[in-house]
Design an enzyme around this catalytic site. Structure first.
Site, PDB file in Angstrom:
ATOM      1  CE  LYS A  56      -0.377   0.381   4.803  1.00 19.12           C
ATOM      2  NZ  LYS A  56      -1.257   0.178   6.446  1.00 19.12           N
ATOM      3  NE  ARG A  63      -6.511   0.207  10.846  1.00 24.19           N
ATOM      4  CZ  ARG A  63      -5.222   0.562  11.388  1.00 24.19           C
ATOM      5  NH1 ARG A  63      -3.911   1.155  11.026  1.00 24.19           N
ATOM      6  NH2 ARG A  63      -4.810  -0.378  10.874  1.00 24.19           N
ATOM      7  CG  HIS A  76      -3.185  -3.753  12.264  1.00 19.89           C
ATOM      8  ND1 HIS A  76      -2.570  -4.804  11.911  1.00 19.89           N
ATOM      9  CD2 HIS A  76      -2.828  -2.675  12.994  1.00 19.89           C
ATOM     10  CE1 HIS A  76      -1.415  -3.806  11.656  1.00 19.89           C
ATOM     11  NE2 HIS A  76      -1.719  -2.933  12.072  1.00 19.89           N
ATOM     12  NE  ARG A 122      -2.549  -7.681   8.766  1.00 18.32           N
ATOM     13  CZ  ARG A 122      -2.907  -8.167   9.552  1.00 18.32           C
ATOM     14  NH1 ARG A 122      -3.603  -9.153   9.475  1.00 18.32           N
ATOM     15  NH2 ARG A 122      -2.863  -7.681  10.374  1.00 18.32           N
ATOM     16  CE1 TYR A 159      11.186  32.705   0.145  1.00 15.15           C
ATOM     17  CE2 TYR A 159      11.658  30.327   0.445  1.00 15.15           C
ATOM     18  CZ  TYR A 159      11.553  31.465  -0.919  1.00 15.15           C
ATOM     19  OH  TYR A 159      10.879  31.190  -2.401  1.00 15.15           O
ATOM     20  CB  CYS A 216      13.916  26.437  -1.101  1.00  8.12           C
ATOM     21  SG  CYS A 216      14.974  27.355  -0.266  1.00  8.12           S
ATOM     22  CG  ASP A 221      10.462  23.909  -5.917  1.00  9.89           C
ATOM     23  OD1 ASP A 221      10.544  22.807  -5.854  1.00  9.89           O
ATOM     24  OD2 ASP A 221      10.630  25.451  -5.820  1.00  9.89           O
TER      25      ASP A 221
END
Length: 373
Positions: free
Chosen positions: A40, A140, A170, A223, A268, A315, A317
């Protein structure tokens, strides 16, 4: 989202590491127990399809996803083994579940009622495969009482359009040293099993943590999730049962190196100011849009085996690092991985961010190009 295939920032995924981690666990399993690989969230950021193929080579006989879309992705990539959707899928999508032969989790009686009505109106050649979820203490998804669980099971068994394929739970604390709550959950699940009219094809309670440290947990399938990617489910709380091999590396290169004088501000908000008479500052082409979060300021990366601090705010990027000496543009930088005997791990990043390595791996965006070896 497009990936940045034309820049040097790359996630390098070692598919053989995934295969080996799975094969090690398969070798430990009783002969009657299967391993489903949990892929997942895009394979915990590693790539769902590539991870599934690698896990299958290691002995996985099925797969777990969280979303209907994730199951469809695997099917359309040619994955034909059983696929279980661990999350809730609205009954209106039953046609897709049947079309792609996907098993679905059922956690409430109203879901079953609605699904039965839909199946009566549109009979199908293939039966809907169902795994009943028991909430033994996770809080859950799942049935919280034995009575409701048995009612759900009977509703599925009595419907010819449905197939009761599985029953599962679980564990919330299988990765912790204190096992009191884990044992409480385990006892509840055992009580449910004792009341069953029969057992379905799959009974499963073990996640990665339970598989590693509680292999006596009930069931004939596990799992296998985060451990498959070479990550200790407990972080550092409990030692690994066997050596897990991390599958993920994150690399980039310096795109500019400059010498700045005392008083120069970086980033920044000028949250870092050069204090020495001269400092070498390097810029990396990765930022928070890639999942390299702003809170990574103050963390280290590796350049030629030397730790270099991230200075100034990260930042969108890019981010900046302080270098101990001049190195040329294009020099490789390790953000996750090893360099000349030093290492940066996802666990180290998680501790810096006050989170867990699961989240770190899943945070890396699709903008980072993945390369598989």
């Amino acid at each position: 989202m497009v990936s940045g295939s034309y820049r040097p920032t790359k996630l390098i995924i070692d598919t053989q590491a995934i295969t080996e981690n799975v094969s090690q666990e398969v070798a430990r399993l009783p002969k009657d127990r299967e391993l489903f690989a949990v892929v997942k969230a895009n394979g915990y950021g590693h790539g769902a399809v590539q991870t599934a193929v690698s896990a299958r080579r290691g002995g996985a006989t099925g797969f777990c996803v969280a979303l209907l879309d994730e199951g469809i992705e695997l099917r359309e990539a040619g994955i034909m083994e059983p696929i279980l959707i661990l999350g809730v899928v609205e009954p209106i999508y039953i046609e897709l579940l049947l079309k792609y032969d996907l098993s679905v989790t059922v956690a409430t009686l109203p879901w079953l009622t609605e699904a039965q009505e839909i199946l009566e109106k549109a009979p199908a050649e293939r039966r809907l495969k169902i795994h009943i979820k028991v909430d033994t203490g996770m809080g859950r998804l799942g049935f919280t009482s034995i009575e409701d669980t048995l009612q759900a099971i009977e509703a599925v068994r009595s419907n010819t359009a449905m197939e009761w394929e599985g029953l599962f739970t679980h564990f919330a604390t299988a990765d912790e040293i204190d096992q009191e709550y884990f044992l409480e959950q385990q006892r509840f699940f055992q009580k449910v099993l004792a009341e069953l009219p029969e057992r379905p094809r799959y009974v499963h309670s073990e996640n990665s943590a339970a598989a590693l440290w509680h292999p006596e947990s009930p069931g004939n399938m596990i799992r296998f999730g985060v451990a498959m990617y070479g990550l200790n489910p407990s972080g550092t709380a409990i030692s690994e049962t066997y050596k897990l091999k991390p599958a993920l590396q994150l690399k980039t290169t310096l795109i500019q190196v400059k010498e700045l004088s005392a008083g120069a501000g970086i980033g920044y908000g000028k949250t870092y100011t050069v204090s020495a008479p001269k400092e070498w500052i390097g810029t990396l082409p990765i930022g928070y849009a890639d999942g390299w979060l702003r809170h990574m300021q103050g963390f280290n990366v590796l350049v030629n085996g030397k730790k270099c601090e991230i200075v100034g705010r990260v930042c969108m990027d890019q981010c900046m690092i302080r270098l101990p000496e001049y190195v040329p543009d294009g020099t490789e930088v390790i953000l996750v991985g090893e360099s000349q005997g030093e290492a940066i791990t996802l666990q180290m990043i998680a501790e810096h961010l006050s989170t867990i390595h699961y989240e770190v791996a899943c945070t890396f965006s699709q903008r980072i190009d993945r390369e598989y070896k």
